[in-house]
Design an enzyme around this catalytic site. Structure first.
Site, PDB file in Angstrom:
ATOM      1  CB  SER A 114       0.341   3.560   4.607  1.00  0.00           C
ATOM      2  OG  SER A 114       1.221   2.492   4.908  1.00  0.00           O
ATOM      3  CB  SER A 126      -0.923   0.015   1.226  1.00  0.00           C
ATOM      4  OG  SER A 126      -0.161   0.286   2.396  1.00  0.00           O
ATOM      5  CE  LYS A 134       0.433   1.570   8.772  1.00  0.00           C
ATOM      6  NZ  LYS A 134      -0.119   2.187   7.541  1.00  0.00           N
TER       7      LYS A 134
END
Length: 272
Positions: free
Chosen positions: A69, A67, A124
């Site tokens: 992100s 993704s 993350k």
């Protein structure tokens, strides 16, 4: 099924066949007594599967970024390497830490099992450590009362989408990195996006953003693409037992899951 579990089962089965083949079947074959074909065939996989299993379990594991992100640091289709030793030695499959080596630091890019569905791996950046007070108000990050310094850079165009984002260099500790903000995105997380978690009471939400106190044994993480990332602001904190390792190297990029379509080596190297 978890790929680590599949490798573990294959390692055990092929190992049993290998020991049987070495210490019993070969002696029988020298006497002219044949064994089922699958004994010798299965045993031959053990010397191949075992090193792969050990490497992925205790040192380095590859992942693919699915993704956007983590733009601009990591792009969709990047293949990365994750150091599983950096945060301690953990038992395969169980993911239980048995030897303490190190702890996540602010600014690290970390792979972990999604707390609300551990079958999924997420990636993350570590923002808050246990005990930290993290605030993200009006798109400005504050940690323990100290505003994280940022420096505006040239706008960033997301590849293949033509979306233009504001780009900033953010300094967390001694690790500068780039983050993105969308001019039209709201500063706060809409209530319908929030997911209940065990430490929901540790966070306060308002029209300007979110403030959270990180519980012991947990970490607060955010994507570098701040307005396009579901992270600790939405679903809470990452428990230590969910940690997989520290991402550190891009070894390939592919625009398609089916090689060799879109394979590129132009992004090879460390990030941060």
């Amino acid at each position: 099924m978890d790929f680590a579990l599949i490798l573990f089962v294959l390692s055990v089965l092929s190992g049993v066949l290998w020991f049987y083949d070495v210490f019993k079947a070969r002696k029988r074959r020298t006497k002219g007594t044949p064994d089922p074909w699958w004994v010798e065939y299965g045993a031959s996989f053990f010397p191949v599967i075992l090193p792969i299993f050990m490497l992925r379990s205790f040192w380095i594991e590859p992942f693919r970024i699915p993704s956007g992100s983590m733009y601009p640091t990591l792009q969709v289709g990047d293949f990365i390497l994750v150091n599983k030793y950096a945060y301690g030695v953990r038992l395969p499959v169980l993911n239980k830490k048995v030897i303490e080596v190190g702890q996540p630091q602010r600014g690290d890019v970390m792979v972990f099992r999604y707390p609300l569905d551990p079958s999924q791996d997420y990636i993350k950046r570590v923002i808050g450590l246990p005990g930290d007070r993290v605030e993200y108000i009006n798109k400005r990050l504050t940690i323990n009362g100290q505003v994280v310094p940022v420096k505006q850079e040239a706008d960033y165009l997301i590849p293949n989408t033509l979306d233009v984002f504001q780009r900033f260099e953010e300094q967390i500790g001694d690790k500068p990195h780039s983050v993105l903000n969308h001019r039209d995105a709201q500063a706060f997380i809409p209530e319908y996006q929030l997911l209940r978690h065990a430490y929901s009471g540790n966070c306060n939400y308002s029209g300007s953003g979110v403030s959270c106190t990180v519980p012991e044994g947990h970490y607060f993480v955010m994507g570098d693409n701040r307005d396009a990332s579901a992270d600790s602001r939405v679903w809470g904190f990452v428990p230590d037992q969910n940690i997989v390792g520290r991402a550190f190297f891009i070894w390939c990029h592919a625009d398609s899951m089916i090689p060799p379509a879109g394979i590129s080596f132009s992004r090879i190297g460390r990030f941060n």
